[in-house]
Design a protein around this motif. Structure first.
Motif, PDB file in Angstrom:
ATOM      1  N   ASP A  29      44.785  90.189 -74.963  1.00  0.00           N
ATOM      2  CA  ASP A  29      46.088  90.687 -74.527  1.00  0.00           C
ATOM      3  C   ASP A  29      46.337  90.504 -73.036  1.00  0.00           C
ATOM      4  O   ASP A  29      47.384  90.902 -72.514  1.00  0.00           O
ATOM      5  CB  ASP A  29      46.261  92.156 -74.909  1.00  0.00           C
ATOM      6  N   GLY A  30      45.385  89.893 -72.308  1.00  0.00           N
ATOM      7  CA  GLY A  30      45.563  89.640 -70.879  1.00  0.00           C
ATOM      8  C   GLY A  30      44.757  90.551 -69.975  1.00  0.00           C
ATOM      9  O   GLY A  30      44.642  90.298 -68.772  1.00  0.00           O
ATOM     10  N   THR A  31      44.184  91.610 -70.531  1.00  0.00           N
ATOM     11  CA  THR A  31      43.402  92.552 -69.738  1.00  0.00           C
ATOM     12  C   THR A  31      42.131  91.887 -69.201  1.00  0.00           C
ATOM     13  O   THR A  31      41.444  91.159 -69.917  1.00  0.00           O
ATOM     14  CB  THR A  31      43.008  93.767 -70.591  1.00  0.00           C
ATOM     15  N   LEU A  32      41.819  92.159 -67.946  1.00  0.00           N
ATOM     16  CA  LEU A  32      40.590  91.687 -67.317  1.00  0.00           C
ATOM     17  C   LEU A  32      39.912  92.857 -66.632  1.00  0.00           C
ATOM     18  O   LEU A  32      40.520  93.535 -65.796  1.00  0.00           O
ATOM     19  CB  LEU A  32      40.880  90.589 -66.290  1.00  0.00           C
ATOM     20  N   VAL A  33      38.671  93.131 -66.990  1.00  0.00           N
ATOM     21  CA  VAL A  33      37.918  94.252 -66.423  1.00  0.00           C
ATOM     22  C   VAL A  33      36.686  93.716 -65.716  1.00  0.00           C
ATOM     23  O   VAL A  33      35.999  92.826 -66.241  1.00  0.00           O
ATOM     24  CB  VAL A  33      37.490  95.246 -67.530  1.00  0.00           C
ATOM     25  N   ARG A  34      36.418  94.238 -64.538  1.00  0.00           N
ATOM     26  CA  ARG A  34      35.197  93.882 -63.827  1.00  0.00           C
ATOM     27  C   ARG A  34      34.404  95.151 -63.537  1.00  0.00           C
ATOM     28  O   ARG A  34      34.950  96.145 -63.054  1.00  0.00           O
ATOM     29  CB  ARG A  34      35.494  93.150 -62.523  1.00  0.00           C
ATOM     30  N   VAL A  35      33.119  95.095 -63.833  1.00  0.00           N
ATOM     31  CA  VAL A  35      32.218  96.215 -63.567  1.00  0.00           C
ATOM     32  C   VAL A  35      31.146  95.731 -62.599  1.00  0.00           C
ATOM     33  O   VAL A  35      30.498  94.707 -62.839  1.00  0.00           O
ATOM     34  CB  VAL A  35      31.571  96.744 -64.868  1.00  0.00           C
ATOM     35  N   ALA A  36      30.984  96.443 -61.505  1.00  0.00           N
ATOM     36  CA  ALA A  36      30.003  96.062 -60.488  1.00  0.00           C
ATOM     37  C   ALA A  36      28.585  96.270 -60.989  1.00  0.00           C
ATOM     38  O   ALA A  36      28.330  97.122 -61.857  1.00  0.00           O
ATOM     39  CB  ALA A  36      30.224  96.877 -59.212  1.00  0.00           C
ATOM     40  N   ALA A  37      27.662  95.507 -60.458  1.00  0.00           N
ATOM     41  CA  ALA A  37      26.258  95.603 -60.858  1.00  0.00           C
ATOM     42  C   ALA A  37      25.682  96.966 -60.482  1.00  0.00           C
ATOM     43  O   ALA A  37      26.142  97.618 -59.539  1.00  0.00           O
ATOM     44  CB  ALA A  37      25.447  94.495 -60.212  1.00  0.00           C
ATOM     45  N   ALA A  38      24.666  97.359 -61.232  1.00  0.00           N
ATOM     46  CA  ALA A  38      23.967  98.619 -60.958  1.00  0.00           C
ATOM     47  C   ALA A  38      22.472  98.322 -60.885  1.00  0.00           C
ATOM     48  O   ALA A  38      21.719  98.658 -61.808  1.00  0.00           O
ATOM     49  CB  ALA A  38      24.266  99.642 -62.041  1.00  0.00           C
ATOM     50  N   ARG A  87      30.261 101.285 -81.842  1.00  0.00           N
ATOM     51  CA  ARG A  87      30.197 102.732 -82.074  1.00  0.00           C
ATOM     52  C   ARG A  87      31.431 103.451 -81.551  1.00  0.00           C
ATOM     53  O   ARG A  87      31.976 104.334 -82.229  1.00  0.00           O
ATOM     54  CB  ARG A  87      28.949 103.318 -81.417  1.00  0.00           C
ATOM     55  N   GLY A  88      31.906 103.107 -80.351  1.00  0.00           N
ATOM     56  CA  GLY A  88      32.979 103.871 -79.730  1.00  0.00           C
ATOM     57  C   GLY A  88      34.340 103.209 -79.699  1.00  0.00           C
ATOM     58  O   GLY A  88      35.359 103.889 -79.543  1.00  0.00           O
ATOM     59  N   GLY A  89      34.380 101.877 -79.792  1.00  0.00           N
ATOM     60  CA  GLY A  89      35.655 101.169 -79.794  1.00  0.00           C
ATOM     61  C   GLY A  89      36.307 101.003 -78.442  1.00  0.00           C
ATOM     62  O   GLY A  89      37.422 100.480 -78.351  1.00  0.00           O
ATOM     63  N   ASP A  90      35.652 101.435 -77.365  1.00  0.00           N
ATOM     64  CA  ASP A  90      36.214 101.328 -76.014  1.00  0.00           C
ATOM     65  C   ASP A  90      35.494 100.214 -75.271  1.00  0.00           C
ATOM     66  O   ASP A  90      34.357 100.393 -74.829  1.00  0.00           O
ATOM     67  CB  ASP A  90      36.039 102.656 -75.269  1.00  0.00           C
ATOM     68  N   PRO A  91      36.116  99.042 -75.070  1.00  0.00           N
ATOM     69  CA  PRO A  91      35.427  97.926 -74.430  1.00  0.00           C
ATOM     70  C   PRO A  91      35.080  98.175 -72.966  1.00  0.00           C
ATOM     71  O   PRO A  91      34.080  97.652 -72.477  1.00  0.00           O
ATOM     72  CB  PRO A  91      36.407  96.759 -74.589  1.00  0.00           C
ATOM     73  N   VAL A  92      35.878  98.957 -72.267  1.00  0.00           N
ATOM     74  CA  VAL A  92      35.592  99.231 -70.851  1.00  0.00           C
ATOM     75  C   VAL A  92      34.346 100.099 -70.726  1.00  0.00           C
ATOM     76  O   VAL A  92      33.427  99.805 -69.953  1.00  0.00           O
ATOM     77  CB  VAL A  92      36.793  99.903 -70.163  1.00  0.00           C
ATOM     78  N   ALA A  93      34.290 101.179 -71.495  1.00  0.00           N
ATOM     79  CA  ALA A  93      33.107 102.038 -71.483  1.00  0.00           C
ATOM     80  C   ALA A  93      31.884 101.263 -71.938  1.00  0.00           C
ATOM     81  O   ALA A  93      30.786 101.432 -71.396  1.00  0.00           O
ATOM     82  CB  ALA A  93      33.330 103.253 -72.382  1.00  0.00           C
ATOM     83  N   ALA A  94      32.064 100.388 -72.928  1.00  0.00           N
ATOM     84  CA  ALA A  94      30.945  99.583 -73.429  1.00  0.00           C
ATOM     85  C   ALA A  94      30.416  98.654 -72.350  1.00  0.00           C
ATOM     86  O   ALA A  94      29.195  98.475 -72.222  1.00  0.00           O
ATOM     87  CB  ALA A  94      31.386  98.785 -74.652  1.00  0.00           C
ATOM     88  N   LEU A  95      31.306  98.056 -71.566  1.00  0.00           N
ATOM     89  CA  LEU A  95      30.861  97.151 -70.501  1.00  0.00           C
ATOM     90  C   LEU A  95      30.158  97.926 -69.391  1.00  0.00           C
ATOM     91  O   LEU A  95      29.170  97.452 -68.822  1.00  0.00           O
ATOM     92  CB  LEU A  95      32.045  96.369 -69.932  1.00  0.00           C
ATOM     93  N   GLN A  96      30.634  99.111 -69.083  1.00  0.00           N
ATOM     94  CA  GLN A  96      29.959  99.938 -68.085  1.00  0.00           C
ATOM     95  C   GLN A  96      28.539 100.268 -68.531  1.00  0.00           C
ATOM     96  O   GLN A  96      27.584 100.151 -67.750  1.00  0.00           O
ATOM     97  CB  GLN A  96      30.757 101.223 -67.848  1.00  0.00           C
ATOM     98  N   CYS A  97      28.394 100.666 -69.772  1.00  0.00           N
ATOM     99  CA  CYS A  97      27.068 100.968 -70.304  1.00  0.00           C
ATOM    100  C   CYS A  97      26.182  99.730 -70.290  1.00  0.00           C
ATOM    101  O   CYS A  97      24.985  99.801 -69.984  1.00  0.00           O
ATOM    102  CB  CYS A  97      27.176 101.506 -71.732  1.00  0.00           C
ATOM    103  N   ALA A  98      26.770  98.584 -70.609  1.00  0.00           N
ATOM    104  CA  ALA A  98      26.010  97.335 -70.656  1.00  0.00           C
ATOM    105  C   ALA A  98      25.456  96.966 -69.288  1.00  0.00           C
ATOM    106  O   ALA A  98      24.289  96.580 -69.149  1.00  0.00           O
ATOM    107  CB  ALA A  98      26.893  96.213 -71.190  1.00  0.00           C
ATOM    108  N   VAL A  99      26.279  97.086 -68.266  1.00  0.00           N
ATOM    109  CA  VAL A  99      25.840  96.762 -66.903  1.00  0.00           C
ATOM    110  C   VAL A  99      24.754  97.732 -66.449  1.00  0.00           C
ATOM    111  O   VAL A  99      23.752  97.324 -65.842  1.00  0.00           O
ATOM    112  CB  VAL A  99      27.049  96.789 -65.940  1.00  0.00           C
ATOM    113  N   LEU A 100      24.931  99.003 -66.747  1.00  0.00           N
ATOM    114  CA  LEU A 100      23.923  99.998 -66.369  1.00  0.00           C
ATOM    115  C   LEU A 100      22.594  99.745 -67.062  1.00  0.00           C
ATOM    116  O   LEU A 100      21.530  99.829 -66.443  1.00  0.00           O
ATOM    117  CB  LEU A 100      24.428 101.405 -66.714  1.00  0.00           C
ATOM    118  N   HIS A 101      22.641  99.423 -68.356  1.00  0.00           N
ATOM    119  CA  HIS A 101      21.412  99.204 -69.110  1.00  0.00           C
ATOM    120  C   HIS A 101      20.676  97.963 -68.615  1.00  0.00           C
ATOM    121  O   HIS A 101      19.453  97.977 -68.436  1.00  0.00           O
ATOM    122  CB  HIS A 101      21.726  99.069 -70.594  1.00  0.00           C
ATOM    123  N   ALA A 102      21.428  96.881 -68.372  1.00  0.00           N
ATOM    124  CA  ALA A 102      20.808  95.653 -67.873  1.00  0.00           C
ATOM    125  C   ALA A 102      20.160  95.902 -66.510  1.00  0.00           C
ATOM    126  O   ALA A 102      19.049  95.424 -66.239  1.00  0.00           O
ATOM    127  CB  ALA A 102      21.844  94.540 -67.778  1.00  0.00           C
TER     128      ALA A 102
END
Length: 309
Positions: free
Chosen positions: A223-232, A257-272
């Motif tokens: 839909d055009g949305t672009l999200v950037r999450v900084a490294a942790a 599990r949650g359906g929220d791509p922004v929250a999912a990306l935040q969790c992904a960056v933190l876990h990595a």
């Protein structure tokens, strides 16, 4: 357990050796800073992360009847990943990873023993019953399964790793059928332009994720949305092996599990970021509860924009 996810990919026995740095000078004998042996490979690493996060993971992989295979099977049993999708072959894949003091790594994957293996599609089809997502890695033995798997009606996700061209010949089956496509920024001329090229060519693709290494990660939606999450990053980067797999696997688990791509990306960056602070990142993973607590305590910087402008 909750979300049913099928993961198809390699399981390899890896020896990780710490070196002073790169380039590596020649010496006939050189005792390592440290060394360790563990089971990794994209398939088992992704499956291990997602199971630890509470998903119902069904691993489809190839394991030999050799000594390396015995190590792999023991690990899969211990992690609750050994099941009907683990198919016996003549020999196992293996590899060596050299890790510098700064955490940079150089991998030597030896996948030839399983590259030509004809993984039975019937096994994958049975494991996919009732699943919410198929994670089909770019292992060679998985490639012939992608097109028939698309007919099962279960969404497909893939990490294309070091891709540079949206018309890449080897990656074509995944590009034509995956709804979620991740990759690394390392060979992209312009990471921000990649989603537009991907969405224009492949109408079924709904999300495009890009791992930026020390820069964090990007996620583009159709839909055009672009999200950037900084490294942790951790206090000390020890081994960056598998950081992309951790990012991808965590995003999928949290999104399903949650359906929220922004929250999912935040969790992904933190876990990595948490994982690369360990000697063997593929061997350690956070639970969903610990990851949620980490995000609550130190939410990564997040910005939103548009990729279509």
């Amino acid at each position: 357990m909750s979300a049913g996810i099928v993961v198809a990919g390699a399981s390899s026995c890896y020896t990780t050796v710490a070196v002073e740095g790169f380039p590596l000078p020649y010496m006939p004998t050189c005792p390592p800073v440290w060394a360790d042996v563990g089971v990794s490979g994209a398939g088992v690493h992704i499956a291990r992360v997602q199971r630890r996060l509470g998903c119902d993971v069904r691993l489809c992989t190839v394991v030999g009847g050799d000594a390396a295979g015995a190590v792999i099977r023991a690990d899969l049993v211990r992690d609750g990943l050994f099941g009907p999708g683990v198919v016996l072959s003549g020999a196992s894949s293996s590899g060596v990873v050299l890790v510098g003091r700064d955490g940079r790594r150089m991998g030597f994957p030896h996948l030839t023993p399983v590259d030509g293996f004809a993984y039975p599609f019937g096994v994958l089809r049975e494991r996919a019953r009732g699943a919410e997502l198929l994670v089909l890695t770019t292992a060679r033995f998985v490639r012939p399964l992608v097109a028939p798997a698309a007919a099962l009606g279960v969404p497909i996700a893939v990490d294309l790793h070091l891709i540079a061209d949206p018309d890449d010949a080897y990656a074509r089956p995944w590009l034509e059928h995956a709804r979620i496509v991740f990759c690394s920024h390392e060979r992209l001329r312009d990471p921000r332009a990649w989603p537009a090229a991907l969405f224009a060519r492949y109408g079924q693709c709904e999300m495009a994720g890009i791992g930026l290494g020390a820069g964090g990660a990007l996620l583009a939606l159709r839909d055009g949305t672009l999200v950037r999450v900084a490294a942790a990053p951790p206090r000390r980067v020890v081994n960056t092996s598998g950081a992309g797999d951790a990012l991808f696997a965590t995003f999928l688990a949290e999104w399903v599990r949650g359906g929220d791509p922004v929250a999912a990306l935040q969790c992904a960056v933190l876990h990595a970021g948490w994982k690369i602070g360990h000697r063997l990142p593929a061997a350690v993973s956070l639970t969903a509860e610990r990851l949620a607590a980490l995000r609550a305590a130190a939410p990564p910087a997040t910005s939103a924009g548009r990729w279509d402008r």
